[in-house]
Design a protein around this motif. Structure first.
Motif, PDB file in Angstrom:
ATOM      1  N   ASP A 188       7.040   3.569 -41.890  1.00 10.18           N
ATOM      2  CA  ASP A 188       6.599   2.745 -43.294  1.00 10.18           C
ATOM      3  C   ASP A 188       5.400   2.102 -43.138  1.00 10.18           C
ATOM      4  OD1 ASP A 188       6.778  -0.068 -44.615  1.00 10.18           O
ATOM      5  OD2 ASP A 188       8.277   0.999 -45.556  1.00 10.18           O
ATOM      6  N   PRO A 189       4.531   2.141 -44.040  1.00 14.79           N
ATOM      7  CA  PRO A 189       3.277   1.829 -44.059  1.00 14.79           C
ATOM      8  C   PRO A 189       3.098   0.149 -44.003  1.00 14.79           C
ATOM      9  CG  PRO A 189       3.464   3.286 -45.962  1.00 14.79           C
ATOM     10  CD  PRO A 189       4.611   3.058 -45.400  1.00 14.79           C
ATOM     11  N   ILE A 190       3.818  -0.565 -44.558  1.00 14.56           N
ATOM     12  CA  ILE A 190       3.965  -1.857 -44.278  1.00 14.56           C
ATOM     13  C   ILE A 190       4.294  -2.424 -42.758  1.00 14.56           C
ATOM     14  CG2 ILE A 190       4.831  -4.156 -45.090  1.00 14.56           C
ATOM     15  CD1 ILE A 190       4.939  -2.824 -47.925  1.00 14.56           C
ATOM     16  N   LEU A 191       5.515  -1.548 -42.407  1.00 10.62           N
ATOM     17  CA  LEU A 191       6.037  -2.052 -41.086  1.00 10.62           C
ATOM     18  C   LEU A 191       4.958  -1.887 -40.094  1.00 10.62           C
ATOM     19  CD1 LEU A 191      10.008  -1.451 -41.458  1.00 10.62           C
ATOM     20  CD2 LEU A 191       8.598  -3.512 -41.590  1.00 10.62           C
ATOM     21  N   VAL A 192       4.348  -0.413 -40.137  1.00 10.44           N
ATOM     22  CA  VAL A 192       3.409  -0.011 -39.218  1.00 10.44           C
ATOM     23  C   VAL A 192       2.343  -0.887 -38.935  1.00 10.44           C
ATOM     24  CG1 VAL A 192       1.871   1.984 -38.677  1.00 10.44           C
ATOM     25  CG2 VAL A 192       4.189   2.316 -39.345  1.00 10.44           C
ATOM     26  N   ALA A 193       1.625  -1.304 -40.120  1.00  6.85           N
ATOM     27  CA  ALA A 193       0.584  -2.183 -40.282  1.00  6.85           C
ATOM     28  C   ALA A 193       0.733  -3.527 -39.474  1.00  6.85           C
ATOM     29  CB  ALA A 193       0.187  -2.617 -41.628  1.00  6.85           C
ATOM     30  N   GLU A 194       2.183  -3.932 -39.857  1.00  7.92           N
ATOM     31  CA  GLU A 194       2.549  -5.359 -39.067  1.00  7.92           C
ATOM     32  C   GLU A 194       2.594  -5.222 -37.567  1.00  7.92           C
ATOM     33  OE1 GLU A 194       4.261  -9.195 -38.558  1.00  7.92           O
ATOM     34  OE2 GLU A 194       3.298  -8.236 -40.153  1.00  7.92           O
ATOM     35  N   ALA A 195       3.121  -3.904 -37.175  1.00  2.00           N
ATOM     36  CA  ALA A 195       3.120  -3.738 -35.687  1.00  2.00           C
ATOM     37  C   ALA A 195       1.830  -3.515 -35.205  1.00  2.00           C
ATOM     38  CB  ALA A 195       3.803  -2.279 -35.387  1.00  2.00           C
ATOM     39  N   MET A 196       0.925  -2.982 -35.814  1.00  2.00           N
ATOM     40  CA  MET A 196      -0.359  -2.524 -35.266  1.00  2.00           C
ATOM     41  C   MET A 196      -1.081  -3.838 -35.093  1.00  2.00           C
ATOM     42  SD  MET A 196      -1.287   0.869 -37.128  1.00  2.00           S
ATOM     43  CE  MET A 196      -2.837   1.060 -36.118  1.00  2.00           C
TER      44      MET A 196
ATOM     45  N   VAL B 267       1.409  -3.050 -24.787  1.00  2.00           N
ATOM     46  CA  VAL B 267       2.599  -3.153 -25.065  1.00  2.00           C
ATOM     47  C   VAL B 267       3.640  -1.964 -25.800  1.00  2.00           C
ATOM     48  CG1 VAL B 267       4.662  -4.814 -25.942  1.00  2.00           C
ATOM     49  CG2 VAL B 267       2.588  -5.805 -25.049  1.00  2.00           C
ATOM     50  N   LEU B 268       2.999  -1.831 -26.845  1.00  2.00           N
ATOM     51  CA  LEU B 268       3.494  -0.628 -27.942  1.00  2.00           C
ATOM     52  C   LEU B 268       3.064   0.509 -27.444  1.00  2.00           C
ATOM     53  CD1 LEU B 268       3.436  -2.357 -31.192  1.00  2.00           C
ATOM     54  CD2 LEU B 268       5.532  -2.336 -29.407  1.00  2.00           C
ATOM     55  N   ASP B 269       4.169   1.674 -27.639  1.00  2.00           N
ATOM     56  CA  ASP B 269       3.892   3.096 -27.506  1.00  2.00           C
ATOM     57  C   ASP B 269       3.178   3.692 -28.790  1.00  2.00           C
ATOM     58  OD1 ASP B 269       3.695   5.786 -26.573  1.00  2.00           O
ATOM     59  OD2 ASP B 269       6.023   5.734 -26.385  1.00  2.00           O
TER      60      ASP B 269
ATOM     61  N   MET C  12       9.499  -6.936 -28.634  1.00  2.00           N
ATOM     62  CA  MET C  12       8.809  -5.770 -28.632  1.00  2.00           C
ATOM     63  C   MET C  12       9.519  -4.602 -29.006  1.00  2.00           C
ATOM     64  SD  MET C  12       7.717  -6.476 -24.549  1.00  2.00           S
ATOM     65  CE  MET C  12       7.890  -4.877 -23.884  1.00  2.00           C
ATOM     66  N   THR C  13      10.658  -4.690 -28.776  1.00  2.00           N
ATOM     67  CA  THR C  13      11.691  -3.679 -29.401  1.00  2.00           C
ATOM     68  C   THR C  13      11.611  -3.564 -30.957  1.00  2.00           C
ATOM     69  OG1 THR C  13      13.045  -4.073 -27.686  1.00  2.00           O
ATOM     70  CG2 THR C  13      14.143  -2.910 -29.735  1.00  2.00           C
ATOM     71  N   ARG C  14      11.386  -4.689 -31.813  1.00  2.00           N
ATOM     72  CA  ARG C  14      11.346  -4.707 -33.055  1.00  2.00           C
ATOM     73  C   ARG C  14       9.992  -4.210 -33.691  1.00  2.00           C
ATOM     74  NH1 ARG C  14      11.519 -10.158 -33.730  1.00  2.00           N
ATOM     75  NH2 ARG C  14      13.744 -10.263 -33.773  1.00  2.00           N
ATOM     76  N   MET C  15       8.928  -4.656 -32.987  1.00  2.00           N
ATOM     77  CA  MET C  15       7.641  -4.156 -33.138  1.00  2.00           C
ATOM     78  C   MET C  15       7.559  -2.571 -33.013  1.00  2.00           C
ATOM     79  SD  MET C  15       5.772  -6.447 -34.684  1.00  2.00           S
ATOM     80  CE  MET C  15       7.186  -7.395 -35.144  1.00  2.00           C
ATOM     81  N   GLN C  16       8.054  -2.028 -31.893  1.00  2.00           N
ATOM     82  CA  GLN C  16       8.144  -0.617 -31.805  1.00  2.00           C
ATOM     83  C   GLN C  16       8.958  -0.054 -32.865  1.00  2.00           C
ATOM     84  OE1 GLN C  16       6.339   0.970 -28.971  1.00  2.00           O
ATOM     85  NE2 GLN C  16       6.678   2.620 -30.074  1.00  2.00           N
ATOM     86  N   GLY C  17      10.224  -0.450 -33.011  1.00  2.00           N
ATOM     87  CA  GLY C  17      10.722   0.103 -34.552  1.00  2.00           C
ATOM     88  C   GLY C  17      10.033   0.127 -35.735  1.00  2.00           C
ATOM     89  N   TYR C  18       9.314  -1.019 -35.979  1.00  2.00           N
ATOM     90  CA  TYR C  18       8.405  -0.784 -37.141  1.00  2.00           C
ATOM     91  C   TYR C  18       7.316   0.199 -36.799  1.00  2.00           C
ATOM     92  CZ  TYR C  18       9.648  -5.755 -38.327  1.00  2.00           C
ATOM     93  OH  TYR C  18      10.296  -6.842 -38.875  1.00  2.00           O
TER      94      TYR C  18
END
Length: 66
Positions: free
Chosen positions: A38-46, A55-57, A27-33
């Motif tokens: 970063d578009p790629i990390l944001v897409a991964e988190a979404m 879970v994510l804010d 959860m912490t990793r995905m919130q950081g993404y």
């Protein structure tokens, strides 16, 4: 027999704690993404958030308007 049951219970509790820690790290990793911008990390988190709703804010997420 009681000693073995106590051992099993302790082992189950350790495994549960390990799973909780692992979930919290993910959860912490995905919130950081998500927060990275970063578009790629944001897409991964979404994508992850779709499988784990609520879970994510997303309050700080600012997507570019096209």
């Amino acid at each position: 027999m009681r000693g073995f049951q106590a051992f099993q219970l302790a082992q189950q509790q350790r495994q549960q704690v390990k799973r909780q820690v692992s979930r919290q790290r993910q959860m912490t990793r995905m919130q950081g993404y998500l927060d990275s911008g970063d578009p790629i990390l944001v897409a991964e988190a979404m994508a992850w958030a779709k499988a784990h709703p609520g879970v994510l804010d997303f309050q700080q997420l600012q997507l570019p308007i096209k």
